[in-house]
Design a protein around this motif. Structure first.
Motif, PDB file in Angstrom:
ATOM      1  N   GLU A   1      -0.753  11.129 -28.125  1.00  0.00           N
ATOM      2  CA  GLU A   1      -1.634  11.011 -26.959  1.00  0.00           C
ATOM      3  C   GLU A   1      -1.325   9.751 -26.151  1.00  0.00           C
ATOM      4  OE1 GLU A   1      -3.393  13.631 -26.281  1.00  0.00           O
ATOM      5  OE2 GLU A   1      -2.641  14.436 -28.186  1.00  0.00           O
ATOM      6  N   ASN A   2      -0.828   8.728 -26.811  1.00  0.00           N
ATOM      7  CA  ASN A   2      -0.512   7.458 -26.149  1.00  0.00           C
ATOM      8  C   ASN A   2       0.910   7.047 -26.520  1.00  0.00           C
ATOM      9  OD1 ASN A   2      -3.399   6.786 -25.192  1.00  0.00           O
ATOM     10  ND2 ASN A   2      -3.666   7.081 -27.399  1.00  0.00           N
TER      11      ASN A   2
ATOM     12  N   ASP B   1       1.892   8.649 -32.388  1.00  0.00           N
ATOM     13  CA  ASP B   1       0.753   8.757 -31.486  1.00  0.00           C
ATOM     14  C   ASP B   1       1.211   9.601 -30.300  1.00  0.00           C
ATOM     15  OD1 ASP B   1      -1.357   8.498 -29.714  1.00  0.00           O
ATOM     16  OD2 ASP B   1      -1.737   6.400 -30.219  1.00  0.00           O
TER      17      ASP B   1
ATOM     18  N   ASN C   1       7.243   8.520 -22.337  1.00  0.00           N
ATOM     19  CA  ASN C   1       6.324   9.658 -22.186  1.00  0.00           C
ATOM     20  C   ASN C   1       7.056  10.981 -22.345  1.00  0.00           C
ATOM     21  OD1 ASN C   1       4.364   7.798 -21.654  1.00  0.00           O
ATOM     22  ND2 ASN C   1       3.990   8.426 -19.541  1.00  0.00           N
TER      23      ASN C   1
ATOM     24  N   GLU D   1       3.080   5.013 -25.473  1.00  0.00           N
ATOM     25  CA  GLU D   1       3.402   3.585 -25.523  1.00  0.00           C
ATOM     26  C   GLU D   1       2.945   2.943 -26.835  1.00  0.00           C
ATOM     27  OE1 GLU D   1       4.960   1.637 -23.345  1.00  0.00           O
ATOM     28  OE2 GLU D   1       5.234   3.027 -21.673  1.00  0.00           O
ATOM     29  N   ASN D   2       2.103   3.636 -27.564  1.00  0.00           N
ATOM     30  CA  ASN D   2       1.580   3.118 -28.826  1.00  0.00           C
ATOM     31  C   ASN D   2       2.573   3.261 -29.968  1.00  0.00           C
ATOM     32  OD1 ASN D   2      -0.613   1.740 -29.863  1.00  0.00           O
ATOM     33  ND2 ASN D   2      -1.643   3.574 -30.602  1.00  0.00           N
TER      34      ASN D   2
END
Length: 273
Positions: free
Chosen positions: A75-76, A73, A194, A78-79
């Motif tokens: 875009e996220n 993922d 990130n 932390e996912n």
């Protein structure tokens, strides 16, 4: 590849698919290559991981379906699933090795750490250890994104194809920080979730040189500079196309900076730039 971490993430990012679809993705990522140089193998794996893997399976109606499966993922961040493993036992064709630390994202080994004592010259981490690991347990590096060498006082980062002279320091986490070459700055500047996902997705390049595939990772100033420009891309209309001045010194990698900038703009903003 740590299947027990990979499969749950695949199911979360690509729900409601048959079991064999997820298994086929695992086998594709974990597939070993008897032939081929480490740079070309790594490039092929990287493209799978970055862009997804196409798999075919039968749906509930018995029809053959093709679908691209996402591995990360982007875009996220932390996912995704993150774990660092110390002294992991890796069995090669002939030898067993225990790397200092291997960083896994979604069960895939992306980061390789070689750590030395503070009184040791950092060059030993490259000559005595990294070279040996690449010879004895090469499959560990098939999906590797970056290599970090450190003796605690000095740290350098590079790729699996980088000669030692092209391993570089990561001195800043943010643009206005005071430069620091220790391990804490390196880890916070490259391994924060990130940042790591961003580096992996947008700041890796490959180049064919005399029949060899060379892997290139952005330097600290390139990473910070490109992301500073990206902040202005969203306001490109208001700024009348003027995104700012990207200042370089001679030999600082202008072409690669512009390559990383163009790649990230196309990947994140789409459209015609």
């Amino acid at each position: 590849i740590l299947k027990k971490f990979l499969i749950p993430v695949l199911k979360k990012l690509n729900p409601d698919l048959p079991k064999n679809a997820y298994d086929n993705v695992y086998f594709k990522i974990a597939e070993k290559h008897a032939h081929g140089k480490i740079g070309s193998i790594n490039r092929d794996k990287y493209l799978y991981l970055k862009n997804g893997i196409n798999v075919e399976f039968l749906n509930e109606e018995g029809e053959l379906v093709s679908k691209k499966i996402r591995i990360f993922d982007f875009e996220n961040p932390e996912n995704n699933h993150f774990i660092a493993v110390r002294q992991l036992e890796v069995q090669g064709e002939l030898y067993l090795r225990r790397p200092d630390i291997v960083g896994f994202v979604n069960g895939i080994p992306l980061i390789f750490f070689e750590l030395k004592s503070t009184h040791k010259d950092l060059r030993h981490a490259y000559d005595d250890n990294l070279k040996d690991y690449k010879d004895t347990i090469p499959d560990l590096f098939n999906t590797n994104a970056l290599v970090i060498l450190s003796n605690g006082l000095q740290s350098k980062i590079g790729t699996i194809t980088s000669p030692f002279k092209f391993f570089h320091e990561w001195k800043k986490i943010n643009e206005n920080d005071e430069p620091d070459i220790n391990l804490v700055t390196m880890i916070k500047g490259t391994c924060a979730k990130n940042t790591l996902i961003d580096l992996f997705e947008n700041f890796i390049a490959y180049e064919d040189t005399n029949g060899n595939v060379i892997k290139i990772l952005a330097k600290n100033h390139q990473y910070l500079g490109v992301n500073n420009v990206l902040k202005n891309v969203r306001s490109v209309e208001e700024l009348k196309g003027k995104l700012g001045v990207f200042w370089h010194t001679q030999g600082s990698g202008k072409s690669y900076s512009m390559y990383f900038l163009a790649e990230k703009i196309h990947r994140k903003f789409y459209g015609s730039y």
